[in-house]
Scaffold this active site. Structure first.
Site, short mmCIF file in Angstrom:
data_model
loop_
_atom_site.label_atom_id
_atom_site.label_comp_id
_atom_site.label_asym_id
_atom_site.label_seq_id
_atom_site.Cartn_x
_atom_site.Cartn_y
_atom_site.Cartn_z
N GLU A 44 63.51 24.86 77.83
CA GLU A 44 63.22 23.65 77.08
C GLU A 44 64.49 23.05 76.48
O GLU A 44 64.61 22.84 75.27
CB GLU A 44 62.18 23.91 76.00
CG GLU A 44 60.82 24.29 76.57
CD GLU A 44 59.76 24.52 75.51
OE1 GLU A 44 58.57 24.52 75.86
OE2 GLU A 44 60.12 24.71 74.33
N GLU A 55 54.73 25.88 81.52
CA GLU A 55 54.05 26.31 80.29
C GLU A 55 52.91 25.37 79.96
O GLU A 55 53.05 24.15 80.05
CB GLU A 55 55.00 26.29 79.09
CG GLU A 55 56.08 27.33 79.04
CD GLU A 55 56.88 27.25 77.75
OE1 GLU A 55 56.32 26.78 76.73
OE2 GLU A 55 58.06 27.62 77.76
#
Length: 684
Positions: free
Chosen positions: A162, A319
């Protein structure tokens, strides 16, 4: 792309081509005693898990002291996973540096807009432009690549994690130096920069490059051009780190594909993800469901955009949450059926892998109340039973892998720079928000049963019949020409208030709004008329307006007025207009000058559908109750029918029912459960 797909072990195993659907999670065995690992792989096999992302936050354990490596535990975990048929997407583990690195080199720590240092104790406490951090991160990346290059479990590299989620904006001296270099490459001369930023205002004219700083905290409004360029620079700075790790992995393990998890829908809105596609071998994305009725359409919107950022190619859902998250003000669990519905909606939009954060719900740490595939309650739980059910359904969907998203006839444009700039300070009003407005128009199209692609602004629009571009605030000259050519070629453009107002430097187009689009639309707006909280206005059609309206002062003779303001200061003034192309192509450009809400947007599209066939409802959409998503392969297509309601929906649809919360009511009827998805295989 770094290497031809056919050379990858990943593709040979069938993950991004016809084969098997990938299913798994972030796996953090280092949080648990060794005896738990055996139970983990047993439960993974029961659930059908065949891939995990590993080592994401393990730098401190892999390198407990500078230059001292401890790979023993990771060796054991990877061997255990491989022995149980579970592949590994191995992280470079650089997302969060160990305590010793920050202690030795506090100069790696990022600084906020007001100069506050962000200290260790959380995650991502590093500057994207820090040469010291880069040196240590690349050393770790190389060590991992050299150790696991030939391990048969390794099928992909997971670069950092991320990127930019918490450290995108760093205002340190490292960032200032890198920002100046970036600006010199962009503008070459200070004269060009001063012109672009309008530095004659408030005595901001620069004579030396080293006078320029990041837009740090200031007495009042900061320069808009400086802010926009710092946003671009910050996106590029994190991308440069991605490229640096990528280069090491490409050198050491050229046959292993590389990715990093985008956050297309989450809080990293200021990263220009479409520009990153060439730096990964396949697109990955993280998505977390918004709670409430809005969530299902929001999920569809962002996964639709992700699929189009990927260019229609299969992508990896890296995710999402099995149930509740832990970082909103209120974090409700998913309702029955939502775990499967959410996953299959992503698959419909092109995901060939469905993974979660995380496998086992943490007992300690900042995310201990974030759900896991194995919750605190253990395997004897509704969440894990749903996890097992989804694994079974994904096995049944193996034939879908490798198929491409089928192009719709209608496109909705999403522009990151309009998102950034339209929400800036010192504007006529703080609302509506760009992302809310684009989602509103997407939902209105779904309400009408119209299938639509959400596409980046740079996408090729030529194959679409209708382009909807809400709040397209930033319109450089090149984009103006593209949209003009689209309409001249027979396309139908629909755009809305606060569009076409500024150029690529956030400078206002002169001559009246909507600026760059004024000639195309054939209207001139002299001033915006934002509305105070609680105020409303009405259109002649009965549509209610909130937040925003505009005074259209001039309309060209060939412009048709579709709706007027009724009452108030704008009584009788044009509100919605449409100009047909002067060419014989039949194209048109429609402008909506007010925030008319979802019902109003649906009404506009319904009226345009009278002579635009592309806006006709899909029969499978069941009057807007069903989101119709299609993937195509050589012999036919896979149709995903996602129930947008909390009631059972019956759809007349042919084809073999492959998976989903649905059943055949008769030979030609499919009954889709509340919040369910039906997946059909159709020939032709």
């Amino acid at each position: 792309m770094a290497t031809d797909d056919t050379t990858y072990r990943w593709v040979k195993d069938g993950a991004l081509g016809p084969g098997r659907m990938r299913y798994g999670a972030d796996y953090n065995p280092e949080q648990w005693p060794r005896e738990v690992w055996d139970e983990d792989v047993r439960l993974m096999r029961e659930a059908g898990v065949n891939i995990v992302s590993l080592g994401i936050f393990s730098w401190a354990l892999l390198e407990p002291r500078p230059g001292e490596w401890d790979f023993g535990w990771l060796d054991e975990v990877i061997d255990l996973l491989h022995a149980n048929g579970i592949d590994v997407d191995l992280a470079t583990a650089t997302a969060s540096p160990p305590p010793w690195l920050a202690k030795r080199h506090p100069e790696i720590l990022p600084q906020t807009i007001d100069g506050t240092t962000l200290w260790p104790g959380s995650r991502q406490h590093w500057r994207p432009t820090s040469p010291v951090f880069r040196e240590y991160a690349l050393r770790l990346t190389r060590a991992l690549a050299e150790r696991y290059a030939d391990h048969p479990a390794l099928v992909a590299w997971h670069i950092s994690n991320e990127l930019g989620c918490h450290n995108l904006y760093d205002f340190s001296d490292d960032a200032a130096r890198a920002f100046r270099v970036w600006l010199q490459e962009r503008y070459t001369t200070l004269d060009a920069l001063n012109e672009a930023w309008g530095t004659a205002f408030w005595s901001q004219h620069y004579e030396e490059w080293d006078e320029i700083l990041p837009p740090r905290a200031a007495p009042t409004q900061r320069n808009p051009g400086q802010q926009l360029d710092f946003e671009r620079f910050s996106s590029d700075a994190v991308r440069d780190h991605l490229r640096a790790e990528n280069a090491v992995l490409a050198e050491v393990t050229p046959g292993i594909p590389r990715t990093t998890n985008f956050m297309v829908a989450q809080n990293v809105r200021d990263i220009d993800y479409p520009s990153w596609v060439g730096d990964v071998d396949f697109v990955s994305n993280d998505h977390y469901l918004r709670p409430g009725e809005l969530g299902r359409d929001d999920l569809s919107f962002w996964s639709n955009l992700t699929g189009n950022i990927a260019g229609g190619r299969p992508w990896f859902l890296m995710e999402h949450a099995p149930s509740a998250v832990n970082w909103r003000a209120v974090n409700p669990p998913k309702r029955p059926g939502e775990l499967v519905r959410d996953a299959l909606t992503h698959v419909g939009h092109g995901a060939d892998a469905v993974c979660y954060f995380q496998w086992r719900q943490s007992r300690a740490g900042g995310e201990r109340y974030h759900s896991g595939m194995v919750p605190h309650a253990g395997a004897d739980s509704r969440v894990f039973r749903d996890v097992v059910d989804l694994g079974s359904q994904l096995r049944d969907l193996a034939p879908v892998t490798g198929s491409r998203r089928e192009r719709a006839r209608v496109a909705l444009v999403f522009d990151y720079e309009s998102w950034w700039v339209s929400g800036r300070d010192s504007h006529p009003a703080e609302s509506p928000a760009y992302d809310d407005e684009t989602l509103l128009w997407y939902r209105a199209l779904l309400d009408l049963g119209v299938r639509v692609d959400v596409v980046p602004v740079a996408a090729d629009l030529a194959d679409y019949e209708v382009v909807v571009a809400p709040m397209l605030h930033v319109v450089p000259a090149a984009l103006r020409e593209r949209l003009t050519a689209f309409v001249a070629g027979g396309g139908h453009l629909v755009t809305t208030y606060f569009s076409g107002v500024v150029d690529e430097n956030d400078r206002v187009w002169l001559g009246g709004y909507p600026g760059a689009l004024r000639d195309l639309l054939g209207i001139t707006i002299e001033e915006f008329v934002p509305m105070l909280p609680g105020e409303t206005a009405s259109l002649a059609s009965g549509t209610v307006v909130r937040d925003w309206s505009e005074r259209i002062a001039r309309v060209e003779p060939d412009v048709e007025v579709l709706d007027f303001y009724a009452g108030g200061d704008l009584d009788g003034a044009p509100a919605i207009t449409r100009r047909r192309s002067a060419h014989d192509s039949g194209g048109s450009a429609t402008y909506v000058s007010a925030a008319i809400g979802r019902p109003g947007a649906a009404d506009v599209m319904r009226r345009l559908a009278g002579d635009i066939p592309a806006l006709a409802a899909d029969a499978l959409a069941a009057d807007g109750d069903v989101d119709v998503i299609v993937r195509r392969h050589e012999g036919g297509r896979y149709v995903f029918l996602a129930n947008r309601t909390d009631d059972e929906v019956v759809v007349a649809a042919a084809g073999d029912l492959l998976a989903g919360a649905a059943e055949r009511g008769s030979a030609d009827a499919v009954m889709i459960a509340p919040r369910g998805v039906a997946v059909l295989a159709q020939e032709g």
